[in-house]
Design a protein around this motif. Structure first.
Motif, mmCIF file in Angstrom:
data_model
loop_
_atom_site.group_PDB
_atom_site.id
_atom_site.type_symbol
_atom_site.label_atom_id
_atom_site.label_comp_id
_atom_site.label_asym_id
_atom_site.label_seq_id
_atom_site.Cartn_x
_atom_site.Cartn_y
_atom_site.Cartn_z
ATOM 1 N N GLN A 145 0.865 -6.254 -5.645
ATOM 2 C CA GLN A 145 2.144 -5.575 -5.444
ATOM 3 C C GLN A 145 2.835 -5.350 -6.790
ATOM 4 O O GLN A 145 3.389 -4.271 -7.031
ATOM 5 C CB GLN A 145 3.032 -6.383 -4.503
ATOM 6 C CG GLN A 145 2.498 -6.424 -3.095
ATOM 7 C CD GLN A 145 3.236 -7.405 -2.208
ATOM 8 O OE1 GLN A 145 3.797 -8.394 -2.673
ATOM 9 N NE2 GLN A 145 3.220 -7.142 -0.910
ATOM 10 N N TRP A 173 0.981 -2.563 -8.523
ATOM 11 C CA TRP A 173 1.351 -1.270 -7.930
ATOM 12 C C TRP A 173 2.676 -0.794 -8.516
ATOM 13 O O TRP A 173 2.822 0.360 -8.908
ATOM 14 C CB TRP A 173 1.412 -1.408 -6.417
ATOM 15 C CG TRP A 173 2.166 -0.365 -5.631
ATOM 16 C CD1 TRP A 173 3.180 -0.602 -4.770
ATOM 17 C CD2 TRP A 173 1.955 1.058 -5.587
ATOM 18 N NE1 TRP A 173 3.619 0.574 -4.213
ATOM 19 C CE2 TRP A 173 2.877 1.612 -4.702
ATOM 20 C CE3 TRP A 173 1.073 1.915 -6.237
ATOM 21 C CZ2 TRP A 173 2.958 2.973 -4.424
ATOM 22 C CZ3 TRP A 173 1.159 3.279 -5.967
ATOM 23 C CH2 TRP A 173 2.084 3.794 -5.069
ATOM 24 N N ILE A 208 4.201 3.140 -10.025
ATOM 25 C CA ILE A 208 5.582 3.554 -9.792
ATOM 26 C C ILE A 208 6.308 3.767 -11.111
ATOM 27 O O ILE A 208 6.934 4.810 -11.326
ATOM 28 C CB ILE A 208 6.303 2.522 -8.904
ATOM 29 C CG1 ILE A 208 5.582 2.405 -7.566
ATOM 30 C CG2 ILE A 208 7.747 2.920 -8.702
ATOM 31 C CD1 ILE A 208 6.038 1.247 -6.723
ATOM 32 N N TRP A 237 6.199 -7.952 2.829
ATOM 33 C CA TRP A 237 5.951 -6.507 2.757
ATOM 34 C C TRP A 237 7.249 -5.715 2.957
ATOM 35 O O TRP A 237 7.490 -4.722 2.277
ATOM 36 C CB TRP A 237 4.901 -6.091 3.784
ATOM 37 C CG TRP A 237 4.609 -4.622 3.706
ATOM 38 C CD1 TRP A 237 4.960 -3.669 4.609
ATOM 39 C CD2 TRP A 237 3.946 -3.947 2.642
ATOM 40 N NE1 TRP A 237 4.555 -2.447 4.165
ATOM 41 C CE2 TRP A 237 3.923 -2.575 2.955
ATOM 42 C CE3 TRP A 237 3.358 -4.362 1.442
ATOM 43 C CZ2 TRP A 237 3.352 -1.620 2.129
ATOM 44 C CZ3 TRP A 237 2.786 -3.406 0.616
ATOM 45 C CH2 TRP A 237 2.785 -2.058 0.965
ATOM 46 N N THR A 249 8.757 -3.321 0.152
ATOM 47 C CA THR A 249 9.003 -1.910 0.451
ATOM 48 C C THR A 249 10.437 -1.533 0.106
ATOM 49 O O THR A 249 10.690 -0.463 -0.458
ATOM 50 C CB THR A 249 8.683 -1.612 1.927
ATOM 51 O OG1 THR A 249 7.304 -1.918 2.168
ATOM 52 C CG2 THR A 249 8.947 -0.163 2.277
ATOM 53 N N VAL A 292 10.602 -1.224 -3.665
ATOM 54 C CA VAL A 292 9.946 0.008 -4.126
ATOM 55 C C VAL A 292 10.839 1.216 -3.846
ATOM 56 O O VAL A 292 11.066 2.051 -4.726
ATOM 57 C CB VAL A 292 8.560 0.171 -3.461
ATOM 58 C CG1 VAL A 292 8.015 1.578 -3.661
ATOM 59 C CG2 VAL A 292 7.592 -0.862 -4.007
ATOM 60 N N CYS A 293 11.355 1.312 -2.635
ATOM 61 C CA CYS A 293 12.222 2.446 -2.296
ATOM 62 C C CYS A 293 13.528 2.392 -3.087
ATOM 63 O O CYS A 293 14.062 3.429 -3.472
ATOM 64 C CB CYS A 293 12.482 2.483 -0.795
ATOM 65 S SG CYS A 293 10.987 2.913 0.146
ATOM 66 N N VAL A 317 5.268 8.218 -3.951
ATOM 67 C CA VAL A 317 5.397 6.753 -3.906
ATOM 68 C C VAL A 317 5.785 6.291 -2.502
ATOM 69 O O VAL A 317 5.186 5.359 -1.951
ATOM 70 C CB VAL A 317 6.424 6.268 -4.950
ATOM 71 C CG1 VAL A 317 6.861 4.841 -4.688
ATOM 72 C CG2 VAL A 317 5.850 6.400 -6.356
ATOM 73 N N VAL A 318 6.763 6.945 -1.893
ATOM 74 C CA VAL A 318 7.219 6.533 -0.562
ATOM 75 C C VAL A 318 6.121 6.777 0.481
ATOM 76 O O VAL A 318 5.889 5.929 1.350
ATOM 77 C CB VAL A 318 8.539 7.249 -0.186
ATOM 78 C CG1 VAL A 318 8.920 6.967 1.263
ATOM 79 C CG2 VAL A 318 9.668 6.801 -1.114
ATOM 80 N N GLN A 326 3.477 4.145 0.007
ATOM 81 C CA GLN A 326 4.021 2.870 0.491
ATOM 82 C C GLN A 326 3.965 2.821 2.019
ATOM 83 O O GLN A 326 3.614 1.804 2.601
ATOM 84 C CB GLN A 326 5.459 2.689 -0.013
ATOM 85 C CG GLN A 326 6.046 1.334 0.245
ATOM 86 C CD GLN A 326 5.455 0.252 -0.632
ATOM 87 O OE1 GLN A 326 4.877 0.499 -1.673
ATOM 88 N NE2 GLN A 326 5.612 -0.983 -0.200
ATOM 89 N N ILE A 374 0.017 2.538 3.176
ATOM 90 C CA ILE A 374 -0.783 1.349 2.833
ATOM 91 C C ILE A 374 -1.106 0.478 4.054
ATOM 92 O O ILE A 374 -2.266 0.083 4.232
ATOM 93 C CB ILE A 374 -0.118 0.544 1.695
ATOM 94 C CG1 ILE A 374 -0.287 1.295 0.370
ATOM 95 C CG2 ILE A 374 -0.702 -0.865 1.593
ATOM 96 C CD1 ILE A 374 0.486 0.676 -0.797
ATOM 97 N N ALA A 379 -0.305 -6.074 4.057
ATOM 98 C CA ALA A 379 0.731 -5.187 4.569
ATOM 99 C C ALA A 379 0.555 -4.945 6.055
ATOM 100 O O ALA A 379 -0.562 -4.835 6.547
ATOM 101 C CB ALA A 379 0.680 -3.857 3.825
#
Length: 187
Positions: free
Chosen positions: A38, A41, A46, A111, A115, A118-119, A151-152, A155, A158, A170
């Motif tokens: 993660q 990633w 990203i 996860w 997420t 990441v968002c 990216v979204v 994500q 996955i 995930a």
């Protein structure tokens, strides 16, 4: 200088969010809050996609109307440092709240938090397109848009691709969780 500042604000606040989450969750006893894959990633894909997008950002329309920057002025002012701390700190604590509020499977809670982080990074990339002008007044940055959507979508995908789902541990998020993710990301 504007582009360097934008990049620094984005990168430091993003890393503060991820590292803050890992530190706080570890201290709180959540074991391994993020998996190495993660983190990879986030770092490899990203950060790279958003950094390339920042390079494609057009100059701000008012840049020539501003007075010259003082020679001895710090690259990151106290206002920018506060912005970094607020954005990164909120994301770290929000991710921890997501982990704590999820009953059951620790991998799923991890996860969900990942997420949201990441968002949140995608939203932060858009928010840092300018440090002076509201984002909605800027012209489009198609490279950033494509990178953000990519990216979204990745994500989201996955958990549905068995080898990736296994590697990332995930599981698909439900509708309520997908409503929590943008809420945390946009705040």
């Amino acid at each position: 200088v504007d582009n360097i500042q934008k990049g620094l604000v984005f990168l430091i606040s993003t890393h503060l969010a991820f590292l803050g989450f890992v530190l706080i969750a570890t201290i709180a006893g959540y074991g391994q809050p993020l998996l190495p894959i993660q983190i990879l990633w986030m770092e490899l894909f990203i950060d790279t996609s958003t950094s390339i997008a920042f390079e494609r950002e057009q100059g701000e329309p008012d840049v020539m109307d501003r007075p010259p920057r003082a020679a001895g002025a710090p690259l990151l002012s106290s206002g920018l440092l506060a912005r970094i701390a607020l954005a990164g700190g909120f994301s770290a604590f929000a991710a921890l709240w997501l982990v704590q509020s999820q009953p059951g499977d620790a991998d799923h809670a991890r996860w969900l938090a990942f997420t949201a982080l990441v968002c949140g990074q995608v939203v932060r990339a858009y928010a840092n397109r300018s440090l002076h002008i509201p984002v909605f007044r800027l012209g489009p940055n198609r490279v950033l848009l494509v990178g953000a959507l990519g990216v979204v979508l990745i994500q989201f995908a996955i958990p549905f691709i068995p080898p990736l789902a296994d590697a990332f541990r995930a599981s698909p998020l439900d509708l309520v969780e997908w409503l929590l993710v943008p809420a945390v990301a946009f705040v």
